[in-house]
Design a protein around this motif. Structure first.
Motif, PDB file in Angstrom:
ATOM      1  N   PRO B  87      32.742  -7.162 -16.026  1.00 21.99           N
ATOM      2  CA  PRO B  87      31.794  -8.243 -16.355  1.00 21.99           C
ATOM      3  C   PRO B  87      31.570  -8.423 -17.853  1.00 21.99           C
ATOM      4  O   PRO B  87      31.174  -9.506 -18.287  1.00 21.99           O
ATOM      5  N   PHE B  89      33.985  -7.909 -20.188  1.00 26.56           N
ATOM      6  CA  PHE B  89      35.196  -8.306 -20.904  1.00 26.56           C
ATOM      7  C   PHE B  89      35.145  -9.819 -21.070  1.00 26.56           C
ATOM      8  O   PHE B  89      35.218 -10.575 -20.100  1.00 26.56           O
ATOM      9  N   LYS B 300      42.557 -17.065 -12.633  1.00 28.22           N
ATOM     10  CA  LYS B 300      41.669 -17.157 -13.788  1.00 28.22           C
ATOM     11  C   LYS B 300      40.226 -17.349 -13.334  1.00 28.22           C
ATOM     12  O   LYS B 300      39.382 -16.520 -13.570  1.00 28.22           O
ATOM     13  N   GLU B 369      30.261 -23.161  -0.642  1.00 29.63           N
ATOM     14  CA  GLU B 369      28.936 -23.249  -1.265  1.00 29.63           C
ATOM     15  C   GLU B 369      28.782 -22.159  -2.335  1.00 29.63           C
ATOM     16  O   GLU B 369      28.465 -22.427  -3.494  1.00 29.63           O
ATOM     17  N   LYS B 370      29.077 -20.934  -1.914  1.00 24.17           N
ATOM     18  CA  LYS B 370      28.887 -19.805  -2.817  1.00 24.17           C
ATOM     19  C   LYS B 370      29.939 -19.785  -3.917  1.00 24.17           C
ATOM     20  O   LYS B 370      29.649 -19.424  -5.057  1.00 24.17           O
ATOM     21  N   GLU B 373      28.705 -21.926  -6.573  1.00 26.89           N
ATOM     22  CA  GLU B 373      27.636 -21.280  -7.352  1.00 26.89           C
ATOM     23  C   GLU B 373      28.190 -20.243  -8.326  1.00 26.89           C
ATOM     24  O   GLU B 373      27.696 -20.077  -9.434  1.00 26.89           O
ATOM     25  N   MET B 374      29.225 -19.514  -7.856  1.00 30.45           N
ATOM     26  CA  MET B 374      29.816 -18.477  -8.703  1.00 30.45           C
ATOM     27  C   MET B 374      30.446 -19.094  -9.959  1.00 30.45           C
ATOM     28  O   MET B 374      30.396 -18.507 -11.047  1.00 30.45           O
ATOM     29  N   HIS B 377      27.619 -20.329 -12.221  1.00 26.17           N
ATOM     30  CA  HIS B 377      26.967 -19.182 -12.843  1.00 26.17           C
ATOM     31  C   HIS B 377      27.559 -18.894 -14.227  1.00 26.17           C
ATOM     32  O   HIS B 377      26.830 -18.705 -15.214  1.00 26.17           O
ATOM     33  N   TYR B 380      26.555 -21.548 -16.805  1.00 31.64           N
ATOM     34  CA  TYR B 380      25.167 -21.365 -17.253  1.00 31.64           C
ATOM     35  C   TYR B 380      25.025 -20.166 -18.180  1.00 31.64           C
ATOM     36  O   TYR B 380      24.257 -20.186 -19.137  1.00 31.64           O
ATOM     37  N   LEU B 381      25.781 -19.096 -17.875  1.00 29.68           N
ATOM     38  CA  LEU B 381      25.702 -17.898 -18.725  1.00 29.68           C
ATOM     39  C   LEU B 381      26.108 -18.215 -20.164  1.00 29.68           C
ATOM     40  O   LEU B 381      25.473 -17.761 -21.120  1.00 29.68           O
ATOM     41  N   PRO B 464      30.838 -13.539 -12.144  1.00 25.52           N
ATOM     42  CA  PRO B 464      29.649 -13.741 -11.295  1.00 25.52           C
ATOM     43  C   PRO B 464      28.851 -12.442 -11.153  1.00 25.52           C
ATOM     44  O   PRO B 464      27.730 -12.461 -10.661  1.00 25.52           O
ATOM     45  N   GLU B 465      29.424 -11.330 -11.594  1.00 24.17           N
ATOM     46  CA  GLU B 465      28.715 -10.055 -11.462  1.00 24.17           C
ATOM     47  C   GLU B 465      27.821  -9.765 -12.661  1.00 24.17           C
ATOM     48  O   GLU B 465      27.098  -8.781 -12.672  1.00 24.17           O
ATOM     49  N   SER B 467      24.675 -10.389 -14.911  1.00 24.30           N
ATOM     50  CA  SER B 467      23.375 -11.059 -14.836  1.00 24.30           C
ATOM     51  C   SER B 467      22.955 -11.519 -16.233  1.00 24.30           C
ATOM     52  O   SER B 467      23.466 -11.046 -17.248  1.00 24.30           O
ATOM     53  N   ARG B 468      22.017 -12.443 -16.261  1.00 26.18           N
ATOM     54  CA  ARG B 468      21.514 -12.964 -17.525  1.00 26.18           C
ATOM     55  C   ARG B 468      20.867 -11.850 -18.351  1.00 26.18           C
ATOM     56  O   ARG B 468      20.995 -11.801 -19.560  1.00 26.18           O
ATOM     57  N   GLU B 469      20.212 -10.913 -17.639  1.00 24.64           N
ATOM     58  CA  GLU B 469      19.565  -9.801 -18.338  1.00 24.64           C
ATOM     59  C   GLU B 469      20.612  -8.920 -19.012  1.00 24.64           C
ATOM     60  O   GLU B 469      20.443  -8.502 -20.159  1.00 24.64           O
TER      61      GLU B 469
END
Lengths: 497, 497
Positions: B87, B89, B300, B369-370, B373-374, B377, B380-381, B464-465, B467-469
């Protein structure tokens, strides 16, 4: 924006323990039980109904499906296949797979290393590079040789002809360039040449001798004529292992001509080059090491799963000249003298998985001694099968066993036939029927081909898992089928006395 | 000749139960535990000593080695890699892999189906064909479209340019043909063109706008000039997802010009085409469906392992025209209207594993659907990361977030520097040092690139793994490293007051 709770959602990332269990069960079943239990048919071709069902099942849905359903769907889909690894599949070039190849590929899958560049995968790149040099040495190529693992013979042949084009021709010579091949040259060589920008008409077909090998005198004559006509001969495409008969071109004769005429000799050894690792038959490929480039598919006769092909070039700098993908040429020309290797500078692909590692795994585990015996085993089996057919009635041998392959056909006595019948056509139909019935009854899959217009049966017996006794039983069954086809044929066509 | 006792010799065929256990343990560890336990480093490049050791271990021995030793050697070899799925890299185009792709590929491995021809693999061929049609539809291509799974973007681009060449040019036009690309066009397009027989000089680089997109006016002007000079414009190479910045060419503008000028529009969407499966950002790729051909790599941004690339062509008959490998043309032209598909007639390769099935497995399991979202994600990151850097001191944004990617650099105040220093060069060195330290300390791997000569940092945040934090923590660490580098730099170079 909210984060996905990815670690709490098993459909997105890590599967639950019981899902892993499902896969592990399948894996276990495959490795320890007979693979045949999942795919009992040697040849299982999807019907129209199967196809329609699979098409429906393919369209992605909005929501995910349960793991066990996806697995069972996939097993069903994959079972519509030819079991190319089955010991009694004798068609095409079979793929008798050593189990170590599965294991090596599963570890490769888990690490998922990109081996286009040293940066991405310095571990597997080092091993592939070393293995390639070792294989080149086995083939008799000098230490200047290098290569790259590709998906198979077609990519290997394409890579080789592009390299030859760039090494041998000025840009404005290309439209007048001539390539020499025979009728037995694999269709993928033609394909590689057309992708590389040549026309089919630039491939001149040279006459063959009685063993289907390129006739050196005809080749010399044709080169002279072409030069006289202002054309630019540059490439001879020889073969080590004809797909049709297992035959091998006289590689020394081709190498002599290439040397005298200053042409590039490419040898398509996708099938047959593996013989250099045998214990008793290395000599078959005499002259192989004189090639400028060589195709060699471990997924054919080194017992590897798809995909595992290899292209070797006598002087690896020619690969860099054609495929270097960096802006600076100097850096990459230098690279060939150091420990690092960026394979994307030695071949077409940039994204590439570590195809060679499963072969490395297999060679390490099995050892060279046994690998050699496994290759020899297939050669002996074909000789045994040829001899067995010779001793049975009404069977004709069209090409003697070479590299684990031979051609034969059934010719029943035809004296009392309706004289209006085309005897050759009848013979073709009878042999086609024999092959079809053997497949339908799942006895074995010998396939048909044509040699000098005659349709005949062809067996490639390279599975190390096939015993002589099993092969003898298969031959007896095929002989019985032949008698059955003959009887039904005579019933229909015999001349009423 | 004696038969090999193959079933009694575990090194040759079926491995013993405890050997399978070893592989299963590894497999289990990979799927359920953190993959990081086997490869703790994000970037692990082999040293000279590692390399020498691996070279020694590669040469095959006469006898086989114990299974556990081969497995542990292989794990060691494969661990010298960039963990492209990690996540953190952020370099190249990362490969954040969905676990379902591993599972799908392991089943593919077990069945080892050749999917070059319908005969060999009618099950996976049907699924790949249906999936390809569905993906073409998602990209906005018409129902005439078709394609083939390839190993990656380079093979997809090569396949597309050969198809374009054969569809658009007479043989004698080829030397005068012109291709239009920009500086941002991926190097693999150039590679494909040279393999297909064109010279680098036939690729005319078109000027770009401030967002690095091909400038339509410049393109129109250049086409006019080239035609006036007797050249033959035939191909525009647009991009959906620049590797450098994540930007996208104005595909509608390019399609308009292609239409007016009767040129072939190829779009390299190896990276960015996946955005058409997102929920919120489909619109980014507006105009994609007007392309004549399209590259698209599921390995990719659809979370697949290597290799899984795709080439799509607007009218699949053009593929058959270029790649048909049968002797008879008619049969294969007919094929495109039936249920059967021989993929070796739609692309370069004849040997090919069922690369598309792991994607099918993933899409079935995860659901659309998912998946959408992935993808969103990651987009947005990158926007979040750009915003975060904007709010920190001394950071400059060089390209705003697009398709989950953005470019930035650290510029410390330079008023009191020794006036003899080259400020631009100092800035480059500082940013190179930031990237190097982040990798060395295994904090994250942002890589460097150049935009308008300035060396800068580049992050591609598509995991997708992640997180924003976690991303926020990484950014804070990078900012601390920047301060550290700045302090050490100032210590050395500040102008003595």
């Amino acid at each position: 924006m909210t984060d996905l709770n990815v670690y709490q959602d098993d459909s997105v990332t890590l599967p639950k323990a019981d899902h892993v269990q499902l896969i592990e069960d399948l894996f276990h079943q495959f490795l320890l039980a007979q693979k045949a239990t999942l795919s009992p048919q040697i040849v299982d071709i999807a019907t129209k109904e199967d196809t329609a069902q699979m098409r429906d099942a393919t369209i992605p849905k909005a929501d995910g499906m349960p793991m066990d359903q996806v697995i069972s769907d996939m097993v069903k889909i994959m079972s519509h296949r030819v079991a190319m690894e089955h010991p009694k599949f004798f068609g095409l070039i079979p793929s008798p797979i050593n189990e170590n190849s599965y294991l090596g590929n599963i570890i490769t899958t888990m690490f998922n290393v990109g081996t286009g560049s040293w940066y991405q995968g310095s571990g597997p790149s080092t091993v592939e590079d070393t293995l390639i040099k070792w294989m080149a040495e086995q083939a008799g190529l000098p230490s200047s040789a290098g290569g790259v693992f590709v998906s198979g013979g077609t990519m290997a042949n394409l890579t080789a002809v592009v390299t030859a084009r760039d090494a041998m021709l000025q840009f404005d010579q290309r439209p007048k360039a001539v390539i020499y091949a025979s009728k037995e040259t694999h269709v993928s060589v033609t394909k590689g040449l057309t992708v590389a920008g040549f026309l089919r008409s630039q491939i001149h077909r040279v006459e063959s001798d009685s063993d289907f090998r390129i006739d050196p005198q005809s080749l010399r004559r044709q080169i002279a004529i072409d030069r006289k006509n202002g054309l630019v001969p540059f490439l001879i495409a020889g073969s080590c292992g004809f797909t049709n008969t297992g035959g091998i071109d006289d590689l020394n004769a081709l190498a002599d001509i290439a040397q005298e005429e200053n042409l590039w000799l490419h040898v398509d050894g996708a099938y047959g080059a593996s013989v250099v690792l045998s214990k008793d038959h290395k000599g078959c490929a005499d002259g192989l090491g004189r090639a400028n480039s060589l195709s060699w598919d471990p997924h054919k006769w080194l017992f590897q799963i798809y995909d595992c092909g290899l292209v070797l070039v006598r002087d690896k700098r020619h690969l860099v000249q054609s495929f270097n993908t960096e802006a600076s040429y100097i850096r990459d020309a230098e690279e060939v003298n150091t420990d690092t290797v960026n394979f994307w500078n030695r071949g077409i692909e940039m994204s590439r998985s570590a195809r060679g590692l499963k072969l490395w795994f297999t060679l390490q585990r099995v050892g060279l001694e046994k690998m050699g015996e496994m290759i020899d085993h297939g050669i002996y089996l074909a000789e045994f099968a040829e001899q067995t057919f010779r001793e049975l009635e009404n069977w004709e041998i069209l090409s003697t066993a070479s590299l684990g392959m031979f051609n034969f056909r059934y010719i029943p006595p035809m004296e009392n036939l309706d004289p209006s019948l085309d005897v050759e056509k009848c013979c073709d139909d009878i042999n086609a029927a024999i092959s079809r019935l053997a497949v339908e009854r799942n006895i074995a899959a010998p396939m048909t081909t044509r040699l000098r217009k005659a349709l005949n049966l062809r067996m490639c017996t390279i599975s190390p898992e096939l015993s002589r006794e099993q092969l003898f039983e298969v031959i007896q069954s095929i002989d019985l089928i032949a008698k059955e086809v003959e009887a039904s044929f005579l019933k229909e066509h015999v001349f009423k006395l």
